[in-house]
Enzyme design. Structure first.
Site, PDB file in Angstrom:
ATOM      1  N   SER A 176      67.005  71.157  23.562  1.00  0.00           N
ATOM      2  CA  SER A 176      66.967  72.603  23.724  1.00  0.00           C
ATOM      3  C   SER A 176      66.562  73.356  22.470  1.00  0.00           C
ATOM      4  O   SER A 176      66.029  74.462  22.561  1.00  0.00           O
ATOM      5  CB  SER A 176      68.335  73.111  24.197  1.00  0.00           C
ATOM      6  OG  SER A 176      69.333  72.802  23.240  1.00  0.00           O
ATOM      7  N   HIS A 204      67.252  71.542  30.417  1.00  0.00           N
ATOM      8  CA  HIS A 204      66.008  72.199  30.039  1.00  0.00           C
ATOM      9  C   HIS A 204      64.798  71.449  30.589  1.00  0.00           C
ATOM     10  O   HIS A 204      63.731  71.419  29.964  1.00  0.00           O
ATOM     11  CB  HIS A 204      65.931  72.330  28.517  1.00  0.00           C
ATOM     12  CG  HIS A 204      66.925  73.306  27.962  1.00  0.00           C
ATOM     13  ND1 HIS A 204      66.690  74.663  27.920  1.00  0.00           N
ATOM     14  CD2 HIS A 204      68.178  73.115  27.475  1.00  0.00           C
ATOM     15  CE1 HIS A 204      67.743  75.274  27.398  1.00  0.00           C
ATOM     16  NE2 HIS A 204      68.663  74.361  27.121  1.00  0.00           N
ATOM     17  N   LYS A 235      69.941  77.798  34.672  1.00  0.00           N
ATOM     18  CA  LYS A 235      68.695  78.052  33.953  1.00  0.00           C
ATOM     19  C   LYS A 235      67.564  78.243  34.971  1.00  0.00           C
ATOM     20  O   LYS A 235      67.450  79.308  35.563  1.00  0.00           O
ATOM     21  CB  LYS A 235      68.428  76.931  32.944  1.00  0.00           C
ATOM     22  CG  LYS A 235      69.456  76.932  31.812  1.00  0.00           C
ATOM     23  CD  LYS A 235      69.194  75.878  30.779  1.00  0.00           C
ATOM     24  CE  LYS A 235      70.083  76.045  29.559  1.00  0.00           C
ATOM     25  NZ  LYS A 235      71.523  75.988  29.815  1.00  0.00           N
TER      26      LYS A 235
END
Length: 389
Positions: A176, A204, A235
């Site tokens: 990240s 991610h 996310k």
């Protein structure tokens, strides 16, 4: 405490919280004014945080299933929507089963302690996310830390760990802070050679890496070799909250019995479940959003490099603008905001000392004009503060 706080301020690593007075998206309005701000630091990779179909699904689920369960899953906190979403997650990742948590931090906190015993070993990349590090600390397994993405060091640690009953290699799929991607092909080859299991954190990566957005294991062609995946709904998959573990059914069954963050935390709120479920539907219908994000990522990276900046990582929408000095990163981020660009400087302890950066994150809903405006502002600010010639 006041003395400690003053030392943080003095070091230039104080983290302020800017207050947003609008929904998450590429354009923001800040509290106290500041309309039309371009946002380049959200994990909203696919723009689904404010997608009308995702919002509508959340509202409909809220109305049908209520605000919350007021309970943990095994008492009276499991609704049909929780089981449906777990099944959908497992199908998306092509795994046997999945289990929901309040966050991926909780998923990482709950995995290692439940799975590993003092007879086992866990081998962790030194730059793994804080939640993986904390989860490993909670377990009683023998702990090995290998140098970041260094396969020679991992092999040496695997050889050393052969004396243990079970060996688990743990790594972020995409890191990240640096935007680099774990060498999963090599990790899986070593794991097979030394009879180890592979765990990846895909926070991610889920939703946008790989041909159909399944993540780094799909991107690198090792979906059948990775044993356990932890990821987030907070996310790319709607951006609200929630995390999960997906993998073999016996593992998921064990986590339902022993994972403390699962057993002792309230169920995921229905509206969050509804939003995430719709986000997965949209992903499985088409990969067009993810493909558009890849082109925009390349646009930003190439233009920033041409301007003279050093951008860490490769081909990932996390684009760290490496600056080195913590105070410089903080001052430049503030100056970017004065030019209408919302970015944040990262410094110790979030990243190693001497490696401060401004982490830019590209979203599928950024326009080419948004990206060009961001590069222009970086160039002006970088020249002003001596970060560029």
């Amino acid at each position: 405490l006041e003395g400690e706080l003053e030392s943080i301020r003095g070091a230039g690593t104080w983290k302020s919280e800017r207050v947003i007075a609008s929904r998450q998206g590429p354009h923001l309005r800040l509290a106290g004014g500041g309309a039309g701000i371009l946002n380049f630091c959200a994990n909203n990779y696919l723009g689904l945080s404010s997608h009308p179909e995702v919002i509508r699904a959340g509202v409909e689920t809220l109305e049908q299933f209520g605000a919350g369960l007021s309970s943990v899953r095994f008492i009276c906190g499991t609704q049909s929507i929780h089981k449906d979403l777990e099944e959908k997650i497992a199908h998306f990742h092509q795994r046997e089963d999945a289990i929901l948590y309040a966050s991926c931090f909780d998923a990482n906190a709950g995995l290692f302690e439940a799975l590993l015993t003092p007879e086992d070993a866990v081998l962790s990349d030194e730059l793994n996310h804080a939640s993986i590090i904390d989860g490993i600390r909670l377990c009683k397994a023998n702990k090995y830390r290998y140098k970041h993405m260094d396969m020679q060091d991992l092999e040496a640690k695997l050889q050393e760990a052969q004396k243990h009953r079970l060996r688990l290699v743990a790594t972020d799929g995409a890191f990240s802070m640096d935007g680099d991607i774990a060498p999963l092909r090599e990790i899986c080859r070593l794991a097979e050679k030394y009879e180890a299991l592979v765990f990846i954190d895909e926070c991610h990566a889920t939703g946008f890496l790989g041909p159909s957005g399944r993540g780094t294991d799909e991107l690198l062609g090792v979906m059948d070799k990775v044993t356990i995946i932890n990821s987030t709904l907070g996310k790319a998959l709607g951006g609200a909250a929630g995390g999960y573990t997906t993998g073999p059914k016996p593992l998921v069954d064990l986590l339902r019995q022993r994972s403390r963050p699962y057993l002792f935390s309230n169920s995921l709120p229905p509206a969050v479940v509804g939003c995430a479920s719709k986000a997965l539907d949209l992903l499985m219908e088409s990969n067009a959003i993810a493909q558009s994000m890849a082109a925009k990522t390349q646009r930003f990276r190439s233009k920033m490099t041409a301007a003279g900046f050093t951008i860490s990582g490769q081909d990932h929408p996390i684009c760290p603008v490496m600056l080195g000095d913590a105070r410089l990163a903080s001052v430049m981020a503030d100056d970017m905001l004065s030019r209408g660009i919302y970015v944040i400087g990262f410094s110790y302890p979030v990243v190693p000392k001497g490696k401060a950066r401004i982490r830019v994150q590209i979203s599928a809903v950024h326009s080419d004009e948004d990206i060009d405006r961001c590069v222009e502002a970086f160039t002006e600010v970088g020249q002003k503060h001596g970060a560029l010639p």
